[in-house]
Design an enzyme around this catalytic site. Structure first.
Site, PDB file in Angstrom:
ATOM      1  CG  LEU A  71      -1.892  -1.172   1.303  1.00 53.73           C
ATOM      2  CD1 LEU A  71      -2.729  -1.100   2.577  1.00 53.73           C
ATOM      3  CD2 LEU A  71      -2.778  -1.232   0.065  1.00 53.73           C
ATOM      4  N   PRO A  72       1.207   1.760  -1.185  1.00 53.30           N
ATOM      5  CG  PRO A  72       1.074   2.501  -3.381  1.00 53.30           C
ATOM      6  CD  PRO A  72       0.455   1.541  -2.411  1.00 53.30           C
ATOM      7  CB  CYS A  73       2.266   5.219   2.695  1.00 52.36           C
ATOM      8  SG  CYS A  73       3.517   4.127   3.388  1.00 52.36           S
ATOM      9  CG  HIS A  74       6.702   4.522  -1.555  1.00 51.75           C
ATOM     10  ND1 HIS A  74       6.024   3.335  -1.368  1.00 51.75           N
ATOM     11  CD2 HIS A  74       7.034   4.557  -2.865  1.00 51.75           C
ATOM     12  CE1 HIS A  74       5.961   2.687  -2.525  1.00 51.75           C
ATOM     13  NE2 HIS A  74       6.564   3.415  -3.446  1.00 51.75           N
TER      14      HIS A  74
END
Length: 162
Positions: free
Chosen positions: A124-127
């Site tokens: 879950l690409p919070c970056h």
């Protein structure tokens, strides 16, 4: 809860799951830790698929994950985390844009807080969420790691403000 830990270009990742799905992905250093880690049982076989997909991501052979996920959080956090999965590989959204996309345009700070508590980074690409001016802000694994992940995905220095 089962876990596996394996080497990646960013250090050792730990993945933990139960019958519902993957609960945690932990960096070598995390701002927040997972609960009850002493009770986890190592099972590399049960976590083969997450390990293979994460290693394929780092090898440049995977842009979208297909894994059973089971993060635990508030309804608001879950809404933010679900929307993270829609951010395309190599693309960044601002916190304000993410807030608008969950129909909570005034909740930018709350979106940032939920993003910071994401238990499944990378998948879950919070970056991929940045400040309104493109600045790298907040990341549980540290800003150098966030920058590494974005550059790995082809987001160039000109697009980021460090």
């Amino acid at each position: 809860m089962w876990f596996d830990a394996f080497n990646t270009p960013i250090g050792t990742l730990t993945v933990a799951a139960d019958d519902a799905g993957i609960r945690y992905i932990l960096f070598p250093r995390n701002k927040y830790d997972a609960p009850d880690r002493d009770a986890w049982k190592r099972d590399a076989v049960a976590l083969r698929e997450p390990r293979e997909q994460l290693l394929a991501y780092f090898a440049g052979n995977l842009q979208q994950f297909d894994l059973p996920l089971a993060p635990a959080g508030t309804p608001f956090q879950l809404a933010v985390w679900k929307k993270l999965a829609e951010i395309p590989f190599g693309v960044t959204w601002t916190y304000a844009e993410l807030a608008k996309r969950i129909d909570a345009p005034r909740a930018v700070r709350a979106v940032g807080a939920a993003n910071g508590r994401n238990p499944l980074p990378i998948v879950l690409p919070c970056h991929r969420v940045v400040g309104s001016n493109g600045s790298l802000t907040g990341f549980g694994g540290g800003l150098p790691l966030k920058q590494f992940l974005l550059e790995h995905e082809g987001v160039g220095q000109r697009e980021l403000r460090v």
